[in-house]
Design an enzyme around this catalytic site. Structure first.
Site, short mmCIF file in Angstrom:
data_model
loop_
_atom_site.label_atom_id
_atom_site.label_comp_id
_atom_site.label_asym_id
_atom_site.label_seq_id
_atom_site.Cartn_x
_atom_site.Cartn_y
_atom_site.Cartn_z
N ASP A 91 0.84 -1.18 0.00
CA ASP A 91 0.03 -0.08 -0.01
C ASP A 91 0.93 1.18 0.09
O ASP A 91 0.46 2.42 -0.57
CB ASP A 91 -0.88 -0.20 1.32
CG ASP A 91 -1.91 -1.12 1.36
OD1 ASP A 91 -2.47 -1.33 0.23
OD2 ASP A 91 -1.70 -2.08 2.10
N GLY A 104 -5.63 -5.13 1.42
CA GLY A 104 -6.32 -6.25 1.04
C GLY A 104 -6.65 -7.34 2.10
O GLY A 104 -7.26 -8.46 1.93
N GLU A 110 0.48 -12.89 3.86
CA GLU A 110 1.69 -12.17 2.94
C GLU A 110 2.98 -12.26 3.76
O GLU A 110 4.04 -12.39 3.23
CB GLU A 110 1.27 -10.88 2.72
CG GLU A 110 -0.06 -10.87 1.77
CD GLU A 110 -0.50 -9.43 1.55
OE1 GLU A 110 -0.42 -8.61 2.43
OE2 GLU A 110 -1.27 -9.23 0.45
O1 DER Z 1 -2.94 -6.36 0.89
C1 DER Z 1 -1.83 -6.15 0.73
O2 DER Z 1 -0.78 -5.65 1.30
C2 DER Z 1 -1.78 -5.88 -0.73
O3 DER Z 1 -0.30 -6.20 -1.27
C3 DER Z 1 -2.20 -4.61 -1.46
O4 DER Z 1 -2.70 -3.74 -0.35
C4 DER Z 1 -1.45 -4.05 -2.56
O5 DER Z 1 -2.47 -3.90 -3.23
P1 DER Z 1 -2.73 -3.15 -4.80
O6 DER Z 1 -1.55 -4.05 -5.63
O7 DER Z 1 -4.06 -3.64 -5.28
O8 DER Z 1 -2.62 -1.72 -4.68
#
Ligand code: DER
Length: 253
Positions: A91, A104, A110
């Site tokens: 982000d 997300g 992650e």
């Molecule tokens: O949730 C996360 O950390 C995701 O990697 C995310 O927020 C990045 O999302 P995007 O590629 O849709 O900007």
């Protein structure tokens, strides 16, 4: 270029520069940028039948299988296996490759996948790169046990967070969002974080007035009972990661 074109370009560069052609174990993150990473992997035109792709949640797993690649859940990976590489979005990213992640709501898986890889490649279009975290992206996503969520919100307020809140579903269902672990997400706004070099230059990063240094805040939030994981990726190149092989990183493009 459009945002989507920037994401696609960043993904292409990241894959071309950091996807080992003989890769056997590859971590795949969540979000929208990662879609272009999988697209770029397919465009390499290499044989991936023996390669296993480790998802970081339901969406990530669907993305892998829909692309005709073979997914393997994190807990099915043979003990001690180090992933050749892990790709993911973010982000917000600072100059030291610290990231805010969790927009997300997949930050827990992650992070464990990123830490299991020799190299973690953060793929982010230029909108995401800021001198200090929480400049443009205003809050830290935190994965929390539902029963402890209200207490965690109170502790975060005491630490200087401005109106932390449990993330609610935005459509179709009332009530809090649930992660792939069945946990809640608490989004905690804070003032921009200070960097280690700010602290070296004399800035106070210990929470006075809600101003924190990146790693100090990540450690303090993680220590609140009920917190499963914090959406601050820092020290991902720390000793634990070094034990798994060094984690470099792709400067976001
Ligand atoms: O949730 C996360 O950390 C995701 O990697 C995310 O927020 C990045 O999302 P995007 O590629 O849709 O900007």
């Amino acid at each position: 270029a459009s945002v989507e074109a920037s994401k696609r370009a960043a993904a292409k560069v990241a894959v071309q520069n950091h996807y080992p052609l003989n890769a056997k174990w590859v971590g795949i993150g969540s979000g929208t940028t990662i879609v272009y990473v999988v697209e770029a992997i397919k465009e390499l035109g290499i044989d991936t039948t023996l390669t296993r792709f480790v998802p970081t949640g339901y969406q990530s797993k669907q993305l892998i299988t829909k692309a005709g690649l073979t997914a393997i859940e994190f807990d099915a990976i043979p003990e001690g296996t180090v992933l050749d590489v892990a790709f993911d979005g973010a982000d917000e990213v600072d100059d030291d490759l610290n990231c805010i992640k969790g927009g997300g709501a997949c930050l827990f898986q992650e992070k464990i996948v990123a830490l299991q890889a020799k190299e973690f490649i953060c793929v982010a279009d230029s909108r995401k790169l800021q001198n200090r975290l929480l400049t443009n992206w205003k809050y830290i996503p935190i994965e929390v046990a539902p029963i402890a969520a209200n207490r965690v919100v109170r502790k975060l307020t005491e630490m200087g967070s401005i109106k932390p809140a449990i993330r609610l579903n935005t459509v179709a269902k009332e009530g809090p969002l649930k992660t792939d672990q069945g946990f809640f997400i608490v989004d905690a706004p804070f003032p921009p974080l200070v960097t280690p070099s700010d602290v070296k230059a004399g800035k106070d990063g210990n929470g006075t007035g809600g101003i924190w240094e990146v790693e100090t805040l990540a450690t303090k939030i993680k220590a609140i009972p009920g917190v499963l994981e914090v959406g601050i990726f820092c020290g991902v190149t720390g000793p634990q990661a070094q034990a798994l092989g060094s984690i470099g990183g792709q400067k976001p493009v």
